[in-house]
Design a protein around this motif. Structure first.
Motif, short mmCIF file in Angstrom:
data_model
loop_
_atom_site.label_atom_id
_atom_site.label_comp_id
_atom_site.label_asym_id
_atom_site.label_seq_id
_atom_site.Cartn_x
_atom_site.Cartn_y
_atom_site.Cartn_z
N THR A 179 0.82 -1.23 0.00
CA THR A 179 0.00 0.00 0.00
C THR A 179 0.85 1.27 0.00
O THR A 179 0.32 2.37 -0.16
CB THR A 179 -0.94 0.06 1.22
N VAL A 180 2.17 1.11 0.18
CA VAL A 180 3.04 2.29 0.22
C VAL A 180 3.03 2.98 -1.15
O VAL A 180 3.09 2.32 -2.19
CB VAL A 180 4.49 1.89 0.60
N TYR A 186 -7.31 8.88 -5.23
CA TYR A 186 -7.31 10.26 -4.77
C TYR A 186 -5.96 10.97 -4.95
O TYR A 186 -5.87 12.17 -4.79
CB TYR A 186 -7.72 10.31 -3.29
N GLY A 187 -4.90 10.18 -5.22
CA GLY A 187 -3.58 10.78 -5.41
C GLY A 187 -2.96 11.30 -4.13
O GLY A 187 -2.06 12.14 -4.16
N THR A 188 -3.47 10.84 -2.99
CA THR A 188 -2.92 11.29 -1.71
C THR A 188 -1.80 10.35 -1.24
O THR A 188 -1.68 9.23 -1.73
CB THR A 188 -4.01 11.36 -0.63
N ASP A 189 -1.03 10.82 -0.25
CA ASP A 189 0.12 10.04 0.25
C ASP A 189 -0.32 8.87 1.12
O ASP A 189 -1.27 8.99 1.90
CB ASP A 189 1.03 10.93 1.12
N GLY B 29 0.35 8.69 8.52
CA GLY B 29 0.99 8.41 7.23
C GLY B 29 0.05 8.35 6.04
O GLY B 29 0.50 8.39 4.91
N VAL B 30 -1.27 8.24 6.29
CA VAL B 30 -2.21 8.14 5.17
C VAL B 30 -3.07 9.40 5.14
O VAL B 30 -3.77 9.70 6.11
CB VAL B 30 -3.11 6.88 5.30
N VAL B 31 -2.97 10.12 4.04
CA VAL B 31 -3.73 11.37 3.91
C VAL B 31 -5.11 11.03 3.32
O VAL B 31 -5.21 10.45 2.23
CB VAL B 31 -2.99 12.36 2.98
N VAL B 32 -6.17 11.40 4.08
CA VAL B 32 -7.54 11.11 3.63
C VAL B 32 -8.20 12.42 3.20
O VAL B 32 -8.29 13.35 4.00
CB VAL B 32 -8.36 10.46 4.77
N PRO B 33 -8.62 12.51 1.94
CA PRO B 33 -9.30 13.74 1.51
C PRO B 33 -10.66 13.88 2.20
O PRO B 33 -11.25 12.88 2.63
CB PRO B 33 -9.46 13.54 0.00
N SER B 37 -16.96 9.82 -0.34
CA SER B 37 -18.39 9.52 -0.15
C SER B 37 -18.61 8.08 0.30
O SER B 37 -19.49 7.79 1.10
CB SER B 37 -19.15 9.79 -1.46
N ILE B 38 -17.81 7.15 -0.22
CA ILE B 38 -17.97 5.73 0.15
C ILE B 38 -16.79 5.33 1.04
O ILE B 38 -15.63 5.42 0.59
CB ILE B 38 -17.99 4.85 -1.12
N PRO B 39 -17.05 4.92 2.27
CA PRO B 39 -15.93 4.64 3.20
C PRO B 39 -14.93 3.63 2.64
O PRO B 39 -13.73 3.76 2.84
CB PRO B 39 -16.64 4.07 4.43
N ALA B 40 -15.41 2.63 1.89
CA ALA B 40 -14.52 1.59 1.37
C ALA B 40 -13.58 2.12 0.30
O ALA B 40 -12.61 1.45 -0.07
CB ALA B 40 -15.32 0.43 0.81
N LEU B 41 -13.86 3.31 -0.21
CA LEU B 41 -12.98 3.89 -1.22
C LEU B 41 -11.91 4.79 -0.61
O LEU B 41 -11.02 5.28 -1.31
CB LEU B 41 -13.80 4.71 -2.23
N SER B 42 -12.01 5.00 0.69
CA SER B 42 -11.06 5.88 1.35
C SER B 42 -9.64 5.30 1.28
O SER B 42 -9.46 4.08 1.38
CB SER B 42 -11.48 6.06 2.81
N PRO B 43 -8.62 6.14 1.12
CA PRO B 43 -7.24 5.63 1.05
C PRO B 43 -6.81 4.85 2.30
O PRO B 43 -5.89 4.06 2.23
CB PRO B 43 -6.40 6.91 0.90
#
Lengths: 502, 169
Positions: A179-180, A186-189, B29-33, B37-43
């Motif tokens: 996942t790194v 979204y193009g986020t880190d 370490g994980v940036v979430v915008p 809208s759908i939680p399962a699509l979140s980074p």
């Protein structure tokens, strides 16, 4: 038809074509055997030399490199536990233990025979079923991919070794490291922590080299050699026809798996090798010997890996869709010569297609001859004392890791993965599940998320057609067989129900 | 061979890793915008799912190690190296020295380049592993790094970094 075949023979029967295929296979075998030199890199390097060649000769040269590269990865995988290609990492599982037992020649022979048979089956599939397989492969969207990969992940149970729980933990670690990098939607880190080198994620090759080759070298430091004795002094005999014929069932099964997965754009050789290996283990009477030097394991891995070779050409030739990086480069070669693969090419340039088919069939024969030669040369490596071999292997790994991206950071990744791999070795955590998860992880996540994007979050998309349902059924069957074998193992007193590999 | 201590160490290590991921690594370490809208699509959906998988699996391993009879996973080493026993420094110390040397090598190669660093590292490693014949050590240590450099340069078109020697050539 006869006219087309006659015209194809005119196009194909030339000294240049015969030389191009042979030279391509030779170059590919050497490149595949060098850690860090990937097959796509080899094909890309040879591409400029094809510009001045006739189209058939140039494309056959590239196809030769491709086929040689797929096989070449197994040489160093078996001899020094350093996979030249990601797919060859599956060959390590049984190939290296066989070499350690003094049967390097047998392992290399089995790998070669399996590669040649699978390559031939794949070529025949390409010639006979290009149209049918291409249309089937096009029915694969993200949900079908996702269910296929979920099914492929059941392989982990087969390669987890004595403790399934440790196998799952190893796989989780692989999934996490996969996942790194930048988030694809979204193009986020993700886990970049300000280091731009991590934006594109961890590269496969340094991770593979670090996980397989370095722990062996570090572990060697705990022992001191006695001079003049104890070094491996024999390569063993080659594999007889009888020995190979025992693996034939797994080779054919692996070849079919390779053909089907190869025809699907974006899958590649590594998942095919692991799925073939897993199926061979599941069906073999010697399943307990898998991972300890089972020739059938070597054959299955190589069959799966090489079975994709001809099949990846199916979507390219039939539809003009490149299935992976290598076929994308080959597509470039077609276009440089003013040709556009696809249905129109079949209508307007059928003799050329037939000429290519002839060359592809010839490449299987070359693969056998050049493979035999390569085994004779490379197998001497197994006789080099470890106290000399390991420093050489380490330096080769460093050069190889750098060469993948021309990036020193990849050497650091390789070293870190070496330490991780050594800790896993000491704690007896199997490496294979980590590797499978690391390779399949990005595919799994991407297809899961793309499916949800398509369905606006509706999970029923994963049951949208018979392909999805078939893979769920296969997954359920795999899990059922796994549980049943564990219960049987505990009843017969072989081991605990919860920890024994199925 | 009893695997219980190793299983316990593995379980504790992975529980710590899983908790560190859930509590520290993923949030930082994980940036979430903001517009997911759908939680399962979140980074962070996938990393959290895997981290919880790690925690649950390692907890299960812990229970296995503490409560159940665990079969031995290790086998007797029947390779040709098995006869070698450590005769000088303790194994752990040698491992630490080698690991440290490899990372030191990485630091050095960022300055001296791959070729020069390899020429220094190879004889050191050969001596460390027990080779004493300088007829092998010297030529191999010089020829292999230079040969590989030339191969990658001319056959693959990849110039290896030469560090401070870059300007000399």
């Amino acid at each position: 038809m006869i006219e087309n075949l006659s015209a194809a023979l005119d196009l194909f029967l030339s000294v240049e074509n015969f030389l191009a295929v042979g030279l391509g296979v030779l170059i590919g075998t050497i490149i595949g055997a060098i850690p860090g030199m990937t097959t796509p890199m080899g094909v890309a390097l040879v591409l400029p030399f094809t510009f001045s060649l006739p189209p058939v000769t140039g494309i056959l040269l590239l196809l030769g490199v491709y086929k040689g590269g797929l096989y070449g990865g197994s040489l160093t995988a078996i001899l020094i536990k350093t996979p030249g290609t990601p797919a060859a990492s599956c060959t390590i599982l049984d190939g290296y233990p066989l070499a350690q037992k003094g049967e390097a020649r047998k392992a290399l022979d089995i790998a070669l025979y399996a590669s040649c048979v699978a390559d031939m089956i794949s070529n025949i599939a390409l010639i006979l079923f290009a149209g049918v397989l291409a249309s089937f492969a096009l029915r694969f969207g993200p949900p079908e991919f996702f269910t296929l990969i979920v099914f492929s992940l059941t392989i982990i149970a087969g390669v987890a070794g004595p403790s399934l729980t440790k196998g799952i933990l190893s796989a989780c670690l692989g999934l996490m490291l996969a996942t790194v990098g930048l988030d694809l939607i979204y193009g986020t880190d993700r886990f970049i922590f300000g280091n731009f080198e991590l934006m594109s994620g961890l590269n496969f090759i340094p991770v593979l080299i670090g996980l397989f080759a370095l722990p062996e070298i570090i572990h060697r430091s705990t022992r001191l050699p006695r001079f003049g004795a104890g070094q491996r002094s024999r390569l063993g005999n080659g594999a007889s026809f009888a020995e190979f014929s025992k693996t034939l069932k797994s080779v054919i099964r692996g070849s079919v798996i390779g053909v089907i997965l190869g025809a699907i754009p974006g899958i590649g050789g590594a998942p095919a090798a692991f799925l073939s290996y897993s199926e061979a283990r599941r069906n073999s009477p010697n399943k307990d010997n898998f991972g300890k030097g089972e020739p059938e394991g070597v054959a299955a891995a190589e069959a799966g890996n090489n079975g994709v070779a001809g099949a990846t050409m199916i979507p390219l030739l039939a539809l003009g869709v490149p299935g992976d990086v290598i076929t994308a480069v080959i597509l470039g070669a077609f276009m440089i010569h003013g040709l556009r693969p696809g249905p129109i090419l079949f209508e307007q340039n059928l003799p050329m297609i037939y000429a290519l088919f002839m060359g592809i069939l010839l490449s299987s024969a070359y693969l056998f001859g050049i493979g035999k030669m390569a085994i004779r040369v490379f197998s001497r490596v197994a006789l080099v004392p470890n106290r000399i071999l390991y420093p050489i292997v380490f330096v080769l790994c460093v050069y190889g890791a750098y060469a993948v991206n021309n990036n020193l950071f990849d050497i650091l990744v390789m070293l870190c993965m070496g330490v991780v791999g050594y800790m896993m070795l000491r704690l007896e955590i199997p490496v294979a599940p980590f590797l499978i998860a690391f390779v399949l992880g990005p595919l799994l996540e991407d297809n899961f998320r793309q499916s949800l994007l398509l369905s606006d979050g509706d999970l029923t998309i994963f049951l949208r057609n018979t392909i999805c349902i078939a893979f769920w059924v296969l997954t359920a069957l795999s899990v059922f067989v796994l549980i049943r074998s564990r219960i049987q193992a505990s009843r017969t007193g072989q081991a605990s129900t919860l920890t024994t590999g199925g | 061979m009893n695997n219980r201590p190793k299983d316990l160490i593995t379980a504790v290590l992975f529980i710590a890793l899983g908790l560190a991921a859930v509590l520290l690594l993923i949030p930082s370490g994980v940036v979430v915008p903001g517009s997911v809208s759908i939680p399962a699509l979140s980074p962070d959906f996938w990393p959290y799912t895997i981290a919880w998988g790690v925690i649950l699996s390692s907890a299960f391993l812990l229970v296995e190690a503490l409560a159940l009879k665990v079969p031995g996973g290790g086998e007797e080493d029947d390779t040709e190296d098995a006869q070698y026993n450590l005769e000088t420094l303790p194994a752990t110390l040698r491992t630490v020295i080698l690991t440290f040397a490899l990372f030191l090598f990485y630091y050095v190669l960022t300055h001296l380049g791959i070729v020069a660093s390899s020429i220094v590292l190879m004889p050191a490693m050969m001596l460390f592993f027990g080779e004493q014949n300088w007829k092998f050590i010297l030529p191999l240590s010089i020829l292999i790094p230079i040969g590989l450099y030339l191969f990658f340069l001319h056959a693959a078109g990849i110039p290896m970094p030469l560090g401070i020697f870059e300007n000399l050539l």
